[in-house]
Design a protein around this motif. Structure first.
Motif, PDB file in Angstrom:
ATOM      1  N   LEU A  13       0.852  -1.181   0.000  1.00  0.00           N
ATOM      2  CA  LEU A  13       0.000   0.000   0.000  1.00  0.00           C
ATOM      3  C   LEU A  13       0.894   1.239   0.000  1.00  0.00           C
ATOM      4  N   PHE A  14       0.822   1.981  -1.076  1.00  0.00           N
ATOM      5  CA  PHE A  14       1.565   3.234  -1.197  1.00  0.00           C
ATOM      6  C   PHE A  14       0.611   4.366  -0.823  1.00  0.00           C
ATOM      7  N   MET A  15       1.082   5.296  -0.007  1.00  0.00           N
ATOM      8  CA  MET A  15       0.258   6.438   0.377  1.00  0.00           C
ATOM      9  C   MET A  15       0.979   7.725  -0.017  1.00  0.00           C
ATOM     10  N   VAL A  16       0.284   8.548  -0.778  1.00  0.00           N
ATOM     11  CA  VAL A  16       0.808   9.843  -1.199  1.00  0.00           C
ATOM     12  C   VAL A  16      -0.257  10.877  -0.840  1.00  0.00           C
ATOM     13  N   PRO A  17       0.141  11.975  -0.214  1.00  0.00           N
ATOM     14  CA  PRO A  17      -0.854  12.973   0.185  1.00  0.00           C
ATOM     15  C   PRO A  17      -1.434  13.728  -1.008  1.00  0.00           C
ATOM     16  N   ASP A  45       1.268  -7.222  -5.662  1.00  0.00           N
ATOM     17  CA  ASP A  45       0.118  -6.356  -5.894  1.00  0.00           C
ATOM     18  C   ASP A  45       0.327  -5.038  -5.166  1.00  0.00           C
ATOM     19  N   ARG A  46      -0.123  -3.946  -5.809  1.00  0.00           N
ATOM     20  CA  ARG A  46       0.042  -2.617  -5.232  1.00  0.00           C
ATOM     21  C   ARG A  46      -1.274  -1.859  -5.269  1.00  0.00           C
ATOM     22  N   ILE A  47      -1.448  -1.026  -4.263  1.00  0.00           N
ATOM     23  CA  ILE A  47      -2.580  -0.103  -4.192  1.00  0.00           C
ATOM     24  C   ILE A  47      -2.000   1.274  -3.860  1.00  0.00           C
ATOM     25  N   LEU A  48      -2.518   2.285  -4.522  1.00  0.00           N
ATOM     26  CA  LEU A  48      -2.106   3.662  -4.247  1.00  0.00           C
ATOM     27  C   LEU A  48      -3.257   4.372  -3.548  1.00  0.00           C
ATOM     28  N   ALA A  49      -3.021   4.797  -2.317  1.00  0.00           N
ATOM     29  CA  ALA A  49      -4.012   5.555  -1.567  1.00  0.00           C
ATOM     30  C   ALA A  49      -3.588   7.021  -1.554  1.00  0.00           C
ATOM     31  N   ILE A  50      -4.487   7.859  -2.009  1.00  0.00           N
ATOM     32  CA  ILE A  50      -4.251   9.301  -1.967  1.00  0.00           C
ATOM     33  C   ILE A  50      -4.850   9.793  -0.652  1.00  0.00           C
ATOM     34  N   SER A  51      -3.972  10.120   0.299  1.00  0.00           N
ATOM     35  CA  SER A  51      -4.438  10.530   1.620  1.00  0.00           C
ATOM     36  C   SER A  51      -4.776  12.021   1.633  1.00  0.00           C
ATOM     37  N   LYS A  52      -5.354  12.454   2.718  1.00  0.00           N
ATOM     38  CA  LYS A  52      -5.782  13.847   2.897  1.00  0.00           C
ATOM     39  C   LYS A  52      -6.827  14.247   1.861  1.00  0.00           C
ATOM     40  N   LEU A  68      -3.055  10.516 -12.483  1.00  0.00           N
ATOM     41  CA  LEU A  68      -2.546   9.454 -11.611  1.00  0.00           C
ATOM     42  C   LEU A  68      -2.016   8.285 -12.426  1.00  0.00           C
ATOM     43  N   PRO A  69      -1.148   7.477 -11.835  1.00  0.00           N
ATOM     44  CA  PRO A  69      -0.644   6.292 -12.542  1.00  0.00           C
ATOM     45  C   PRO A  69      -1.811   5.391 -12.956  1.00  0.00           C
ATOM     46  N   GLN A  70      -1.737   4.875 -14.157  1.00  0.00           N
ATOM     47  CA  GLN A  70      -2.831   4.063 -14.694  1.00  0.00           C
ATOM     48  C   GLN A  70      -2.689   2.568 -14.395  1.00  0.00           C
ATOM     49  N   ASN A  71      -1.518   2.146 -13.998  1.00  0.00           N
ATOM     50  CA  ASN A  71      -1.262   0.709 -13.827  1.00  0.00           C
ATOM     51  C   ASN A  71      -1.394   0.238 -12.377  1.00  0.00           C
ATOM     52  N   VAL A  72      -2.084   1.014 -11.542  1.00  0.00           N
ATOM     53  CA  VAL A  72      -2.250   0.645 -10.133  1.00  0.00           C
ATOM     54  C   VAL A  72      -3.652   1.066  -9.680  1.00  0.00           C
ATOM     55  N   THR A  73      -4.247   0.244  -8.838  1.00  0.00           N
ATOM     56  CA  THR A  73      -5.542   0.597  -8.265  1.00  0.00           C
ATOM     57  C   THR A  73      -5.342   1.784  -7.329  1.00  0.00           C
ATOM     58  N   THR A  74      -6.178   2.806  -7.504  1.00  0.00           N
ATOM     59  CA  THR A  74      -6.047   4.033  -6.733  1.00  0.00           C
ATOM     60  C   THR A  74      -7.334   4.325  -5.976  1.00  0.00           C
ATOM     61  N   ILE A  75      -7.179   4.823  -4.750  1.00  0.00           N
ATOM     62  CA  ILE A  75      -8.335   5.188  -3.941  1.00  0.00           C
ATOM     63  C   ILE A  75      -8.004   6.460  -3.163  1.00  0.00           C
ATOM     64  N   PHE A  76      -8.979   7.357  -3.072  1.00  0.00           N
ATOM     65  CA  PHE A  76      -8.827   8.589  -2.299  1.00  0.00           C
ATOM     66  C   PHE A  76      -9.359   8.335  -0.893  1.00  0.00           C
ATOM     67  N   ILE A  77      -8.542   8.642   0.126  1.00  0.00           N
ATOM     68  CA  ILE A  77      -8.943   8.377   1.505  1.00  0.00           C
ATOM     69  C   ILE A  77      -8.707   9.600   2.388  1.00  0.00           C
ATOM     70  N   SER A  78      -9.394   9.617   3.521  1.00  0.00           N
ATOM     71  CA  SER A  78      -9.163  10.639   4.542  1.00  0.00           C
ATOM     72  C   SER A  78      -9.370  10.006   5.909  1.00  0.00           C
ATOM     73  N   SER A  79      -8.350  10.057   6.730  1.00  0.00           N
ATOM     74  CA  SER A  79      -8.502   9.547   8.092  1.00  0.00           C
ATOM     75  C   SER A  79      -9.278  10.549   8.948  1.00  0.00           C
ATOM     76  N   VAL A  80      -9.275  11.808   8.566  1.00  0.00           N
ATOM     77  CA  VAL A  80      -9.992  12.843   9.321  1.00  0.00           C
ATOM     78  C   VAL A  80     -11.497  12.655   9.198  1.00  0.00           C
ATOM     79  N   THR A  81     -11.962  12.461   7.959  1.00  0.00           N
ATOM     80  CA  THR A  81     -13.407  12.317   7.733  1.00  0.00           C
ATOM     81  C   THR A  81     -13.839  10.860   7.625  1.00  0.00           C
ATOM     82  N   GLY A  82     -12.881   9.962   7.472  1.00  0.00           N
ATOM     83  CA  GLY A  82     -13.221   8.548   7.296  1.00  0.00           C
ATOM     84  C   GLY A  82     -13.555   8.202   5.845  1.00  0.00           C
TER      85      GLY A  82
END
Length: 100
Positions: A13-17, A45-52, A68-82
């Motif tokens: 799991l890669f996390m980039v803000p 297997d890799r997942i890219l989570a866009i934090s904040k 965003l990179p096209q060869n990886v599953t990407t999801i936008f997340i926020s720990s502040v709002t859930g």
């Protein structure tokens, strides 16, 4: 030495803000460091989570998606709002169990 502990992981799991000037570049840097450490790690297997993601509205998120990179599953997340936290857990679980 830091990367040694991830060799046992089945999924990376890669996390980039979201406020990164260039998310794709940051992701590519992380991949490059991983490749330098152990090229076999790129087979995992890799997942890219866009934090904040709470910093983004729907329009900004839509504008970011094509950059965003096209060869990886990407999801936008926020720990502040859930935002998408349960979806991230589900995605990790599905990825871990896809070969089972």
């Amino acid at each position: 030495r830091f990367l040694r502990h991830i060799e046992r992981n089945a999924v990376l799991l890669f996390m980039v803000p979201a406020d990164s000037p260039d998310i794709k570049k940051d992701y590519d840097i992380l991949l490059s460091e991983l490749e330098q450490y152990n090229p076999e790690m790129l087979q995992k297997d890799r997942i890219l989570a866009i934090s904040k993601a709470d910093m983004l509205d729907d329009e900004l998120e839509s504008l970011l998606k094509p950059t965003l990179p096209q060869n990886v599953t990407t999801i936008f997340i926020s720990s502040v709002t859930g935002k998408n936290m349960q979806q991230l857990k589900d995605l990790l679980w599905e990825t871990l169990n896809k070969e089972a």
